[in-house]
Scaffold this motif. Structure first.
Motif, PDB file in Angstrom:
ATOM      1  N   ASP A   1       0.848  -1.184   0.000  1.00 30.27           N
ATOM      2  CA  ASP A   1       0.000   0.000   0.000  1.00 30.27           C
ATOM      3  C   ASP A   1       0.884   1.234   0.000  1.00 30.27           C
ATOM      4  O   ASP A   1       2.111   1.136   0.039  1.00 30.27           O
ATOM      5  N   GLY A   2       0.259   2.420  -0.035  1.00 30.75           N
ATOM      6  CA  GLY A   2       1.092   3.607  -0.137  1.00 30.75           C
ATOM      7  C   GLY A   2       0.376   4.887   0.207  1.00 30.75           C
ATOM      8  O   GLY A   2      -0.650   4.902   0.902  1.00 30.75           O
ATOM      9  N   LEU A   3       0.897   5.981  -0.322  1.00 34.12           N
ATOM     10  CA  LEU A   3       0.456   7.332   0.001  1.00 34.12           C
ATOM     11  C   LEU A   3      -0.992   7.571  -0.405  1.00 34.12           C
ATOM     12  O   LEU A   3      -1.458   7.108  -1.442  1.00 34.12           O
TER      13      LEU A   3
ATOM     14  N   ILE B   1       0.359  -3.818  -7.063  1.00 32.42           N
ATOM     15  CA  ILE B   1      -0.185  -5.169  -7.092  1.00 32.42           C
ATOM     16  C   ILE B   1       0.846  -6.140  -7.671  1.00 32.42           C
ATOM     17  O   ILE B   1       1.757  -5.749  -8.395  1.00 32.42           O
ATOM     18  N   LYS B   2       0.659  -7.408  -7.329  1.00 30.27           N
ATOM     19  CA  LYS B   2       1.504  -8.483  -7.854  1.00 30.27           C
ATOM     20  C   LYS B   2       0.628  -9.434  -8.656  1.00 30.27           C
ATOM     21  O   LYS B   2      -0.444  -9.829  -8.206  1.00 30.27           O
ATOM     22  N   ARG B   3       1.105  -9.807  -9.865  1.00 26.93           N
ATOM     23  CA  ARG B   3       0.332 -10.716 -10.701  1.00 26.93           C
ATOM     24  C   ARG B   3       1.248 -11.772 -11.294  1.00 26.93           C
ATOM     25  O   ARG B   3       2.443 -11.529 -11.518  1.00 26.93           O
TER      26      ARG B   3
ATOM     27  N   ASP C   1       2.634  -0.688 -10.589  1.00 28.50           N
ATOM     28  CA  ASP C   1       2.262   0.481  -9.795  1.00 28.50           C
ATOM     29  C   ASP C   1       0.850   0.916 -10.179  1.00 28.50           C
ATOM     30  O   ASP C   1       0.516   1.019 -11.362  1.00 28.50           O
ATOM     31  N   MET C   2       0.045   1.186  -9.158  1.00 29.28           N
ATOM     32  CA  MET C   2      -1.356   1.559  -9.365  1.00 29.28           C
ATOM     33  C   MET C   2      -1.632   2.936  -8.766  1.00 29.28           C
ATOM     34  O   MET C   2      -0.997   3.347  -7.799  1.00 29.28           O
ATOM     35  N   LYS C   3      -2.613   3.608  -9.349  1.00 26.36           N
ATOM     36  CA  LYS C   3      -3.057   4.899  -8.827  1.00 26.36           C
ATOM     37  C   LYS C   3      -4.560   5.006  -9.022  1.00 26.36           C
ATOM     38  O   LYS C   3      -5.069   4.751 -10.110  1.00 26.36           O
ATOM     39  N   LYS C   4      -5.271   5.387  -7.956  1.00 32.07           N
ATOM     40  CA  LYS C   4      -6.720   5.571  -8.049  1.00 32.07           C
ATOM     41  C   LYS C   4      -7.059   7.003  -7.660  1.00 32.07           C
ATOM     42  O   LYS C   4      -6.667   7.473  -6.596  1.00 32.07           O
ATOM     43  N   SER C   5      -7.790   7.700  -8.533  1.00 26.76           N
ATOM     44  CA  SER C   5      -8.206   9.079  -8.278  1.00 26.76           C
ATOM     45  C   SER C   5      -9.722   9.178  -8.380  1.00 26.76           C
ATOM     46  O   SER C   5     -10.342   8.525  -9.231  1.00 26.76           O
ATOM     47  N   THR C   6     -10.308  10.009  -7.516  1.00 21.02           N
ATOM     48  CA  THR C   6     -11.757  10.188  -7.543  1.00 21.02           C
ATOM     49  C   THR C   6     -12.155  11.493  -6.878  1.00 21.02           C
ATOM     50  O   THR C   6     -11.420  12.018  -6.029  1.00 21.02           O
TER      51      THR C   6
END
Length: 211
Positions: A145-147, A174-176, A195-200
């Motif tokens: 997890d992260g910032l 995530i790891k796949r 590396d993932m990023k979610k914005s909302t």
């Protein structure tokens, strides 16, 4: 990292109310709202790609100590329920959700109005605990997890009710499974990380309790 964040939040939860009783007022804010057009971005070299996500219910609780009458500082937790990603490969059912813990500052400007009594800005920074669910994630998992951060604004209505919006972004990895190789009669699975990023944007309504 997770243990450190929770320890710091526990310390702040205990210490801040004590300081508030001795030095200034202390508010508890409960909020409920929904995400607007959330987007998940995969930083997958050589190119990024993104998916829109269904809206989801979001519930938050925050505690504020007033360093000055116009400058509350606090801690908060925001639980965003799982919702499905749209137009994913092979029509798999992919869902994500998160629980964000954060420090927050909310400078307030009072308003000379019988209805709208305060206008404020919002700044948040903390740590996001992300979730994966659905049949499309059966072989994937959160690697780290992260910032988490958020920026927004809001208005107080008759001192107690609030309406606000927050634009937030959280980062995680995530790891796949990448491939399987047979070595000496044993199948070995090799993984890659993304590396993932979610914005909302989140719209909230809520109520402020003075304790």
């Amino acid at each position: 990292m997770k243990k450190f964040v929770f320890i710091m939040l526990l310390i702040l939860t205990i210490v801040v109310p004590v300081l508030a009783k001795q030095q200034g007022s202390f508010d508890i804010v409960g909020k409920i709202g929904g995400t607007i057009n959330p987007v998940v971005v995969y930083d997958d070299n050589p190119a990024d790609y993104s998916y829109s996500q269904e809206s989801a219910l979001s519930i938050a609780v925050e505690g504020f100590y007033y360093l000055l009458p116009e400058l509350p500082l606090g801690i908060g937790i925001n639980y965003q329920m799982n919702s499905a990603l749209k137009d994913t490969p092979l029509n798999t059912n992919l869902e994500t959700g998160a629980t964000n813990v954060y420090l927050t500052i909310k400078p307030i400007s009072t308003m000379d109005s019988k209805i709208f009594t305060g206008l404020y800005a919002i700044g948040q920074i903390g740590y996001g605990l992300n979730r994966l669910d659905g049949n499309g994630y059966s072989l994937m998992e959160i690697e780290s997890d992260g910032l988490y951060w958020g920026l927004g604004a809001g208005v107080e209505i008759k001192n107690d009710f609030i309406f606000e919006f927050v634009f937030s972004t959280s980062y995680y990895e995530i790891k796949r499974p990448e491939c399987e190789i047979l070595i000496d009669g044993v199948v070995h699975t090799f993984y890659s990380t993304i590396d993932m990023k979610k914005s909302t944007l989140i719209l909230f309504i809520g109520y402020k309790f003075n304790v």
